[in-house]
Enzyme design. Sequence first.
Site, PDB file in Angstrom:
ATOM      1  N   MET A  82      -7.704 -29.621  13.279  1.00 32.41           N
ATOM      2  CA  MET A  82      -7.700 -29.982  11.871  1.00 32.41           C
ATOM      3  C   MET A  82      -7.542 -31.483  11.661  1.00 32.41           C
ATOM      4  SD  MET A  82      -5.386 -28.513   8.808  1.00 32.41           S
ATOM      5  CE  MET A  82      -5.117 -29.598   7.414  1.00 32.41           C
ATOM      6  N   HIS A 178      -5.134 -22.891   3.773  1.00 36.60           N
ATOM      7  CA  HIS A 178      -5.866 -21.657   4.055  1.00 36.60           C
ATOM      8  C   HIS A 178      -4.902 -20.474   4.179  1.00 36.60           C
ATOM      9  CE1 HIS A 178      -4.504 -22.941   8.035  1.00 36.60           C
ATOM     10  NE2 HIS A 178      -5.225 -24.024   7.906  1.00 36.60           N
ATOM     11  N   TYR A 629      12.512   8.071  -1.571  1.00 38.67           N
ATOM     12  CA  TYR A 629      11.094   8.471  -1.506  1.00 38.67           C
ATOM     13  C   TYR A 629      10.961   9.919  -1.942  1.00 38.67           C
ATOM     14  CZ  TYR A 629      10.704   4.770   2.165  1.00 38.67           C
ATOM     15  OH  TYR A 629      10.732   3.612   2.887  1.00 38.67           O
ATOM     16  N   HIS A 709       2.395   5.111   3.558  1.00 36.58           N
ATOM     17  CA  HIS A 709       2.345   6.396   4.271  1.00 36.58           C
ATOM     18  C   HIS A 709       1.105   7.203   3.904  1.00 36.58           C
ATOM     19  CE1 HIS A 709       7.024   6.189   4.591  1.00 36.58           C
ATOM     20  NE2 HIS A 709       6.409   5.357   5.402  1.00 36.58           N
ATOM     21  N   ASN A 747       9.087   9.918   7.205  1.00 37.74           N
ATOM     22  CA  ASN A 747       8.065   8.915   7.511  1.00 37.74           C
ATOM     23  C   ASN A 747       7.072   9.536   8.500  1.00 37.74           C
ATOM     24  OD1 ASN A 747      10.867   7.973   7.224  1.00 37.74           O
ATOM     25  ND2 ASN A 747       9.935   5.986   6.928  1.00 37.74           N
TER      26      ASN A 747
HETATM   27  N1  6FA Z   1       5.670   5.457   9.709  1.00 38.40           N
HETATM   28  C1  6FA Z   1       6.805   5.974  10.243  1.00 38.40           C
HETATM   29  O1  6FA Z   1       6.814   7.126  10.640  1.00 38.40           O
HETATM   30  N2  6FA Z   1       7.949   5.225  10.302  1.00 38.40           N
HETATM   31  C2  6FA Z   1       8.011   3.952   9.816  1.00 38.40           C
HETATM   32  O2  6FA Z   1       9.065   3.305   9.895  1.00 38.40           O
HETATM   33  C3  6FA Z   1       6.848   3.395   9.244  1.00 38.40           C
HETATM   34  N3  6FA Z   1       6.856   2.153   8.740  1.00 38.40           N
HETATM   35  C4  6FA Z   1       5.689   1.603   8.329  1.00 38.40           C
HETATM   36  C5  6FA Z   1       5.682   0.255   7.925  1.00 38.40           C
HETATM   37  O3  6FA Z   1       6.815  -0.415   7.890  1.00 38.40           O
HETATM   38  C6  6FA Z   1       4.475  -0.363   7.567  1.00 38.40           C
HETATM   39  C7  6FA Z   1       4.488  -1.795   7.118  1.00 38.40           C
HETATM   40  C8  6FA Z   1       3.257   0.378   7.642  1.00 38.40           C
HETATM   41  C9  6FA Z   1       1.933  -0.244   7.309  1.00 38.40           C
HETATM   42  C10 6FA Z   1       3.266   1.720   8.024  1.00 38.40           C
HETATM   43  C11 6FA Z   1       4.478   2.330   8.359  1.00 38.40           C
HETATM   44  N4  6FA Z   1       4.512   3.649   8.763  1.00 38.40           N
HETATM   45  C12 6FA Z   1       5.666   4.188   9.243  1.00 38.40           C
HETATM   46  C13 6FA Z   1       3.294   4.491   8.747  1.00 38.40           C
HETATM   47  C14 6FA Z   1       2.658   4.681  10.120  1.00 38.40           C
HETATM   48  O4  6FA Z   1       2.708   3.492  10.887  1.00 38.40           O
HETATM   49  C15 6FA Z   1       1.229   5.146   9.911  1.00 38.40           C
HETATM   50  O5  6FA Z   1       1.261   6.379   9.234  1.00 38.40           O
HETATM   51  C16 6FA Z   1       0.450   5.322  11.202  1.00 38.40           C
HETATM   52  O6  6FA Z   1       0.405   4.116  11.935  1.00 38.40           O
HETATM   53  C17 6FA Z   1      -0.970   5.779  10.904  1.00 38.40           C
HETATM   54  O7  6FA Z   1      -1.673   5.928  12.115  1.00 38.40           O
HETATM   55  P1  6FA Z   1      -3.258   5.988  12.182  1.00 38.40           P
HETATM   56  O8  6FA Z   1      -3.646   6.252  13.594  1.00 38.40           O
HETATM   57  O9  6FA Z   1      -3.747   6.896  11.142  1.00 38.40           O
HETATM   58  O10 6FA Z   1      -3.802   4.552  11.732  1.00 38.40           O
HETATM   59  P2  6FA Z   1      -3.356   3.042  11.947  1.00 38.40           P
HETATM   60  O11 6FA Z   1      -3.646   2.354  10.667  1.00 38.40           O
HETATM   61  O12 6FA Z   1      -2.016   2.941  12.527  1.00 38.40           O
HETATM   62  O13 6FA Z   1      -4.408   2.524  13.064  1.00 38.40           O
HETATM   63  C18 6FA Z   1      -5.761   2.313  12.816  1.00 38.40           C
HETATM   64  C19 6FA Z   1      -6.297   1.330  13.836  1.00 38.40           C
HETATM   65  O14 6FA Z   1      -7.702   1.243  13.716  1.00 38.40           O
HETATM   66  C20 6FA Z   1      -5.769  -0.094  13.652  1.00 38.40           C
HETATM   67  O15 6FA Z   1      -5.364  -0.617  14.891  1.00 38.40           O
HETATM   68  C21 6FA Z   1      -6.974  -0.853  13.096  1.00 38.40           C
HETATM   69  O16 6FA Z   1      -6.990  -2.213  13.453  1.00 38.40           O
HETATM   70  C22 6FA Z   1      -8.121  -0.103  13.737  1.00 38.40           C
HETATM   71  N5  6FA Z   1      -9.380  -0.157  12.980  1.00 38.40           N
HETATM   72  C23 6FA Z   1      -9.551   0.047  11.657  1.00 38.40           C
HETATM   73  N6  6FA Z   1     -10.842  -0.045  11.320  1.00 38.40           N
HETATM   74  C24 6FA Z   1     -11.513  -0.321  12.476  1.00 38.40           C
HETATM   75  C25 6FA Z   1     -12.885  -0.543  12.770  1.00 38.40           C
HETATM   76  N7  6FA Z   1     -13.821  -0.460  11.806  1.00 38.40           N
HETATM   77  N8  6FA Z   1     -13.240  -0.826  14.045  1.00 38.40           N
HETATM   78  C26 6FA Z   1     -12.291  -0.895  15.032  1.00 38.40           C
HETATM   79  N9  6FA Z   1     -10.974  -0.686  14.789  1.00 38.40           N
HETATM   80  C27 6FA Z   1     -10.592  -0.405  13.530  1.00 38.40           C
HETATM   81  C1  ABL Z   2       8.509   2.859   6.419  1.00 34.80           C
HETATM   82  O1  ABL Z   2       8.129   3.989   6.731  1.00 34.80           O
HETATM   83  C2  ABL Z   2       7.848   2.176   5.301  1.00 34.80           C
HETATM   84  O2  ABL Z   2       6.450   2.352   5.374  1.00 34.80           O
HETATM   85  C3  ABL Z   2       8.145   0.692   5.228  1.00 34.80           C
HETATM   86  O3  ABL Z   2       7.745   0.274   3.958  1.00 34.80           O
HETATM   87  C4  ABL Z   2       9.637   0.448   5.460  1.00 34.80           C
HETATM   88  O4  ABL Z   2       9.933  -0.945   5.482  1.00 34.80           O
HETATM   89  C5  ABL Z   2       9.973   0.971   6.854  1.00 34.80           C
HETATM   90  N1  ABL Z   2       9.540   2.313   7.047  1.00 34.80           N
HETATM   91  C6  ABL Z   2      11.498   0.914   7.109  1.00 34.80           C
HETATM   92  O5  ABL Z   2      12.159   1.795   6.260  1.00 34.80           O
HETATM   93  C7  ABL Z   2      10.099  -1.647   4.249  1.00 34.80           C
HETATM   94  C8  ABL Z   2      10.936  -2.887   4.491  1.00 34.80           C
HETATM   95  O6  ABL Z   2      12.232  -2.514   4.875  1.00 34.80           O
HETATM   96  C9  ABL Z   2      10.985  -3.754   3.257  1.00 34.80           C
HETATM   97  O7  ABL Z   2      11.647  -4.965   3.496  1.00 34.80           O
HETATM   98  C10 ABL Z   2       9.568  -4.057   2.770  1.00 34.80           C
HETATM   99  O8  ABL Z   2       9.650  -4.747   1.537  1.00 34.80           O
HETATM  100  C11 ABL Z   2       8.806  -2.765   2.607  1.00 34.80           C
HETATM  101  O9  ABL Z   2       8.803  -2.025   3.804  1.00 34.80           O
HETATM  102  C12 ABL Z   2       7.346  -3.059   2.237  1.00 34.80           C
HETATM  103  O10 ABL Z   2       6.644  -1.866   1.981  1.00 34.80           O
END
Ligand code: 6FA
Ligand code: ABL
Length: 770
Positions: A82, A178, A629, A709, A747
Amino acid sequence: MRLLGCTLTLGLAFLRTAHAQLGTQYVDPDNGITFYGLTDPVHNVTYGYVFPPLDSGATEFIGEIVAPIDTEWSGVSPAGVMIEALLLVAWVNGDEVVSSARWATDYIQPLAMVGPILTDLPSTKVNSTHWKWVYRCENCTTWSGGGLDTTSFGAPAWAFSSIPVDDPSDPESDFQEHTDFGFYGLDFSSAHASASDYANWAAGGTGSSGTFTSTTTTTTATSTTSATSSATPTVTATAYDYIIVGAGPGGIIAADRLSEAGKNVLLLERGGPSTWETGGRYAPDWADGQPLTKFDVPGLFETLFTDSNPFWWCKDVNTFAGCLVGGGTSVNGALYWYPADSDFSTEQGWPSSWVNHAPYTAKLIDRIPSTDHPSTDGLRYLEQTENVTAMLLGYQGYRQVTINDDPDSKDHIYGYSAYSFIGGQRGGPVATYLQSANTRPNFTFKQWVYVLNVVRDGAQITGVATNDTSLGPDGVVPLTPNGRVVLAAGSFGSPRVLFRSGIGPEDMIEVVQAAGLELPDEEDWIDLPVGYNVSDNPSINLVFTHPSVDAYDNWATVWSDPREADANQYLANRSGVLAQASPRVNFWRALCGSDGNTRWMQGTVRPGAASVDTVYPYNASQMFTITAYLSTGLTSRGRIGIDVALTARALVNPWFVDEIDRETLLQGLEEIVSTVPLVNGLTMITPDNTTTMEDYVADYSVASLGSNHWVGSNAIGAVVDENTLVFGTNNLFIVDASIVPALPVGNPQGVVMSMAEQAVSRILALAGGP
Ligand code: 6FA
Ligand code: ABL
């Protein structure tokens, strides 16, 4: 204007290039120019260059930026730095592309650069889906103190922003830092055209004489690129028995079990490395010298939401979704519940053949056991919120249990949070299933490959189309004769691949058509309710203070300046506060809705708070959050789909569509707080006593109601059959959260992974496969 503070992350991005994409040759069909560059799979912006012959001594090039219309500005640094190097930026003003050359003396606003002469070429345009800047840049390969070496391999950079520039009509407008940037490898020595082609293109001409002065080198071991007089390189592709799209929990478990069964398996992931074991290197300074990243250290979980360059979120999904190895399981809070029987019941929409999940859940637990004391010394840390919650809920008749000892007991119980961490680090499918798959010669894993669509001949899928032209002609990877494709791209990603393959509701396929993308003939479109029936838990945060609670500085210092003793303890043997994500306690309660249906409520308790809203002073060092939830039993459903920029999003939000869901969660919230006055020193600060719970829930920001979820967008029974085969196809399967028909009680990752074990055993048992 913010400072462009990318000193730290620049180093990171260079490390990522070791695993990153390589630019390839492509022909822009609009102008016939052969460019060398790539399409960034996250934002779908294409960056290309082509230079005059090497021996011409010319100091110019032709370049292009082709960006989805919602790209506010985009830019390039051909030299990959950059500071004190040529920068080019462009954006749209009305129906025109506005551009300029820039120069920066530090990581600050780059100003107009003197020297380069920019000429827009005729294919520059703006339409409803994209803008495209095709330019000739003269006097552009040397500059004060440096230049671009077009005789060797380089790492050009791109920059992207979702925030508009200050004054779009002014080419010299200021803009903010960016919102994302990246690098890729490009063999500049190959990126030269013949003198006649270059002269033709530079003068605004199109097409090619078909003669190239340079040779194009091979980019992978499995591809060969001809270096002859043809403009189209010949690439030989390897065919696979199973091509799996997406390395989230569904895709990884499918890949491991299919390769274990001896099938030739290709796993394609659009994102890059996450944990150290996968090649990730994004780590805080304090963990220097140890094989740890942000994704490995549980105590860094909350920083995923506060980082200034969160490269792990999918930028084309308008809610949190992980686009890196492991998908959601590399960025989630790792709360992990063994499925309850109700999670796989026919009432939830599962076919009766799926109800006996126990053998599959057992297979999962064998690979990923849960722990409610992830610190390797077996002790629990930062447990003050547990004591306070125990008092609060004790008055309401709750009892304490070890939650995963009895998954079916989910009424009036609380217990220590259980996780998928292993050895005080992120465990989950990446640390287990992916590692065993990796040991097999019949398993191939490719990162940074974006799957656009499946290639099909009516009902028969013949391969997948990707952005990686080293994998096969036009980036198409073929299947072996009886081969199968498994979509595991997640609740938003899999529907998008389906729409782009001509599968789904007509209005969604028409969005793809309007974007000018290739589709099967209309008579081959397959009408399925992809995207409908989606659900996600509505959730509401309550924030409290209690004098005994340590809010752990709201997790604000764990990345840059952690408590020293805690960091040292973690580094010594993966024990202590940082061996655990933020949650400390979980609880459940069955509630009765006014329609007579039971709806469950889950609570998650953690030190700290995402936001506080009160008119009173409060002690932030004592705050903690209860997130409530609404889960199994909720009746609301939404719809997800894609917009004109192909961003995946909710078209109808799934929360509180049914008023009874809102009422019932409100009832649960009222009950949670009913015993606050009985707990000495406990104060609710959000909502505070100037707001009723009813108003708090009624006014709760829709943007904050979701829980990440999402399930049900390709629900079993509606989009896939009981073998997870997409209706109307012979050999397309889906194994991810999108087929789960309704929200589980906790979850979802435990249910998603047990589902994947069961799905893959059905796919293997189904006749007709490879
Ligand atoms: N679930 C839990 O049980 N406990 C938790 O604490 C929890 N926390 C969170 C959380 O804090 C966040 C921020 C998020 C986003 C989800 C959380 N979840 C939690 C939910 C849990 O992680 C999801 O339910 C679970 O990962 C879903 O699994 P899947 O296999 O259905 O799908 P993913 O989205 O994990 O993976 C899809 C993959 O495909 C990714 O790696 C993506 O990059 C890839 N992909 C997408 N489109 C594609 C394409 N066109 N080509 C190639 N790759 C692609
Ligand atoms: C989950 O299953 C949820 O998808 C997340 O949203 C959650 O985390 C984790 N588990 C932990 O309970 C929260 C963070 O603790 C928060 O700081 C954040 O703001 C929030 O996710 C965003 O959705």
